[in-house]
Motif scaffolding. Structure first.
Motif, PDB file in Angstrom:
ATOM      1  N   UNK A  96      19.361  -5.146  -0.317  1.00  0.00           N
ATOM      2  CA  UNK A  96      18.129  -4.420  -0.023  1.00  0.00           C
ATOM      3  C   UNK A  96      17.382  -5.069   1.137  1.00  0.00           C
ATOM      4  N   UNK A  97      17.288  -6.394   1.138  1.00  0.00           N
ATOM      5  CA  UNK A  97      16.594  -7.097   2.224  1.00  0.00           C
ATOM      6  C   UNK A  97      17.298  -6.861   3.549  1.00  0.00           C
TER       7      UNK A  97
ATOM      8  N   UNK B 114      10.508  -7.843  -7.210  1.00  0.00           N
ATOM      9  CA  UNK B 114      10.944  -6.831  -6.245  1.00  0.00           C
ATOM     10  C   UNK B 114      10.548  -7.225  -4.825  1.00  0.00           C
ATOM     11  N   UNK B 115       9.362  -7.781  -4.646  1.00  0.00           N
ATOM     12  CA  UNK B 115       8.962  -8.233  -3.309  1.00  0.00           C
ATOM     13  C   UNK B 115       9.938  -9.290  -2.784  1.00  0.00           C
TER      14      UNK B 115
ATOM     15  N   UNK C 158       4.025 -16.065   1.217  1.00  0.00           N
ATOM     16  CA  UNK C 158       2.869 -15.604   0.468  1.00  0.00           C
ATOM     17  C   UNK C 158       3.179 -15.045  -0.911  1.00  0.00           C
ATOM     18  N   UNK C 159       4.326 -15.377  -1.466  1.00  0.00           N
ATOM     19  CA  UNK C 159       4.702 -14.811  -2.756  1.00  0.00           C
ATOM     20  C   UNK C 159       3.823 -15.300  -3.899  1.00  0.00           C
ATOM     21  N   UNK C 160       3.382 -16.539  -3.848  1.00  0.00           N
ATOM     22  CA  UNK C 160       2.545 -17.060  -4.931  1.00  0.00           C
ATOM     23  C   UNK C 160       1.214 -16.311  -4.966  1.00  0.00           C
TER      24      UNK C 160
ATOM     25  N   UNK D 185      -1.431   0.665  -1.273  1.00  0.00           N
ATOM     26  CA  UNK D 185      -1.401   1.621  -2.382  1.00  0.00           C
ATOM     27  C   UNK D 185      -0.153   1.401  -3.227  1.00  0.00           C
ATOM     28  N   UNK D 186       0.985   1.225  -2.592  1.00  0.00           N
ATOM     29  CA  UNK D 186       2.227   0.986  -3.319  1.00  0.00           C
ATOM     30  C   UNK D 186       2.192  -0.307  -4.115  1.00  0.00           C
ATOM     31  N   UNK D 187       1.604  -1.333  -3.540  1.00  0.00           N
ATOM     32  CA  UNK D 187       1.498  -2.615  -4.237  1.00  0.00           C
ATOM     33  C   UNK D 187       0.620  -2.482  -5.480  1.00  0.00           C
ATOM     34  N   UNK D 188      -0.516  -1.820  -5.344  1.00  0.00           N
ATOM     35  CA  UNK D 188      -1.430  -1.672  -6.479  1.00  0.00           C
ATOM     36  C   UNK D 188      -0.793  -0.800  -7.563  1.00  0.00           C
ATOM     37  N   UNK D 189      -0.227   0.327  -7.174  1.00  0.00           N
ATOM     38  CA  UNK D 189       0.407   1.222  -8.155  1.00  0.00           C
ATOM     39  C   UNK D 189       1.589   0.525  -8.822  1.00  0.00           C
TER      40      UNK D 189
END
Length: 171
Positions: free
Chosen positions: A91-92, A134-135, A143-145, A117-121
């Protein structure tokens, strides 16, 4: 040895009916797990709402579920790093190819607008753990933490608010 390998029978291909049945069964299992986990996580909210009120249950379980989700998200990132050994997922790789294609020039503004919007949903629907995983799976490394903390907080607050509100009116 190579003759034996060449003579090995190929696995039979699944018929379309078997594929459909497998897909329906898989979706059914996902829905059942999703609903059962909601029931398990909502039960303590209902009990505390009945005993101490909706606001107390909301504050208490927002903190508990946000922190628990964040810790599980960090464990998921660590497990993924161990599993992938730093290699990008398919995917990456696909996301990188799409970002460098000529289509990306006109699609980038649309994608940038839909990211928040996608992140919040996604955080509300699947929770902080799966959203963070998934990220990372999609190739995000920086910035994953912070994103795990934000996604877990969104999940903890919205999940708890929903059930504390429902139980406030029902109980």
């Amino acid at each position: 040895m190579s003759e034996q390998a060449a003579e090995a029978p190929a696995a039979p291909a699944w018929s379309p009916a078997h594929r459909l049945l497998g897909g329906v069964a898989g979706i059914g299992v996902i829905i059942a797990l999703w609903l059962s986990s909601d029931l398990v996580l909502a039960a303590p909210i209902g009990a505390v709402t009945k005993l101490a009120g909706a606001w107390f249950a909301f504050v208490l379980f927002s903190a508990v579920y946000s922190i628990a989700s964040f810790l599980l998200a960090l464990l998921a990132i660590r497990a993924y790093e161990r599993f992938s050994r730093g290699e990008p997922s398919r995917l990456a790789t696909w996301v990188d190819r799409q970002a460098s294609s000529p289509r990306a020039r006109w699609a980038r503004p649309l994608a940038q607008g839909g990211r928040v919007i996608g992140f919040v949903v996604g955080s509300v629907l699947v929770g902080g753990v799966l959203m963070t995983w998934f990220l990372r799976y999609s190739g995000r490394t920086r910035g994953l933490v912070g994103l795990a903390a934000l996604s877990s907080t969104i999940f903890g607050v919205t999940f708890t608010a929903t059930y504390a509100g429902i139980f406030h009116f029902v109980l």
